[in-house]
Design an enzyme around this catalytic site. Sequence first.
Site, PDB file in Angstrom:
ATOM      1  N   CYS A 117       7.227   7.092   4.774  1.00 34.40           N
ATOM      2  CA  CYS A 117       7.992   6.507   3.662  1.00 34.40           C
ATOM      3  C   CYS A 117       7.422   5.176   3.177  1.00 34.40           C
ATOM      4  CB  CYS A 117       9.449   6.307   4.064  1.00 34.40           C
ATOM      5  SG  CYS A 117      10.179   7.756   4.809  1.00 34.40           S
ATOM      6  N   HIS A 257      13.241   1.124  -0.254  1.00 36.65           N
ATOM      7  CA  HIS A 257      13.139   2.545   0.070  1.00 36.65           C
ATOM      8  C   HIS A 257      14.549   3.139   0.049  1.00 36.65           C
ATOM      9  CE1 HIS A 257      12.205   6.289   1.824  1.00 36.65           C
ATOM     10  NE2 HIS A 257      12.617   6.005   3.044  1.00 36.65           N
ATOM     11  N   ASN A 287      16.547  10.963   0.191  1.00 37.48           N
ATOM     12  CA  ASN A 287      15.344  10.298   0.685  1.00 37.48           C
ATOM     13  C   ASN A 287      14.123  11.156   0.321  1.00 37.48           C
ATOM     14  OD1 ASN A 287      13.254   9.251   2.202  1.00 37.48           O
ATOM     15  ND2 ASN A 287      14.450   9.041   4.077  1.00 37.48           N
TER      16      ASN A 287
END
Length: 331
Positions: A117, A257, A287
């Site tokens: 990520c 994020h 996500n």
Amino acid sequence: MSNDTKAAGIIGTGSYVPETILKNSYFEEKLDTNDEWIVSRTGIKERRKVKPEMATSDIATYAALKAIEDAKLTPMDLDMIIVATVTSDMSFPSTACIIQKNIGAEKAAAFDISAACSGFIYGLSIASQFVKSGSKKNILVIGAETLSKITDYDDRNTCILFGDGAGAAIVSCVEEGFGILSAYLGSDGRGGDLLKLPAGGSRMPASRETIANSQHFIKMDGSEVFKFAIKIMGEAAEKALSLCGMEKEDIDYLIPHQANIRIIESATKRLKISKDKVFVNVDKYGNMSAASIAVALDEAKRTNKLNKGDVVVLVGFGGGLTWGSAVMKWT
Ligand code: UT7
């Protein structure tokens, strides 16, 4: 190649998310879960999913072409393509090479990076070094994922979290004093087992057993990753700010994020910034790993959240474990 150090910044962005929407009700029908649990624990209401025949390079190509157009360039102007992904089309060739072919960027060196990520921030940091040194001019950085391909839709601990999407940015020379002012990258491999895709690599090649044991799907210790995220998001943002002589009070806009609204809120609190200065789209997309910050940046730009001269901070964390943050003076 020139010896002058230049300023490097983002001159164009683009993004793409697939049309198919999986709402929380989709999981309610299949698993022992419910909308109330998912929204209160994660902030996620829906996420996107590619069609079975689509791969990461397909959606990344759409995002790339939009970024190139936004930067008023053509594919032939690109010197390098960096793709951050944990869902590459295949082990090799790299997804970056496949995108290079798709868009006809014949002059570009192309490679993938693996930082989960945090990957898009890693990519921006690498690109900015090449541009600042004068050795490359226009670099396409992409964060793209088709996490639906490695998500176990029978595992309620993970399947509600992840979605598909792609975001892209062009890093190029910008006016002195603007662009990417600092980047801070870090890793802690001791936490590697907390978030991983066990099979399909050289440690555990694909076999009947690995398939039978669902080892080609994401495995995560959610609460340990959560604790790490809460700690690292604020720390990493503060570190990148200190590297360019700034403090948290200087932040005009934060693009974190998009893993969990509670993680975003915790970072917001630690950095003492108001909610209207923090970009959130985790409710719409879940996500998207390396694509999360890339898509968020493009959406923030297209909805006029970013003004010239704003101090924009990107911060993320992910498998590895990895983390990264960057401070930009928006151009
Ligand atoms: O990009 C980086 C990747 N990963 C992350 O950022 C994930 C970080 N972690 C998280 O976001 C959170 O830890 C989760 C959303 C994954 C889980 O939330 P939590 O508040 O940490 O819950 P938990 O893991 O402590 O689980 C609490 C309970 C458990 O039940 P028991 O053992 O207490 O009976 C879980 O089995 O919630 C249960 N649970 C669910 N219940 C309903 C887990 N998933 C679900 C679900 N629906 N989908």
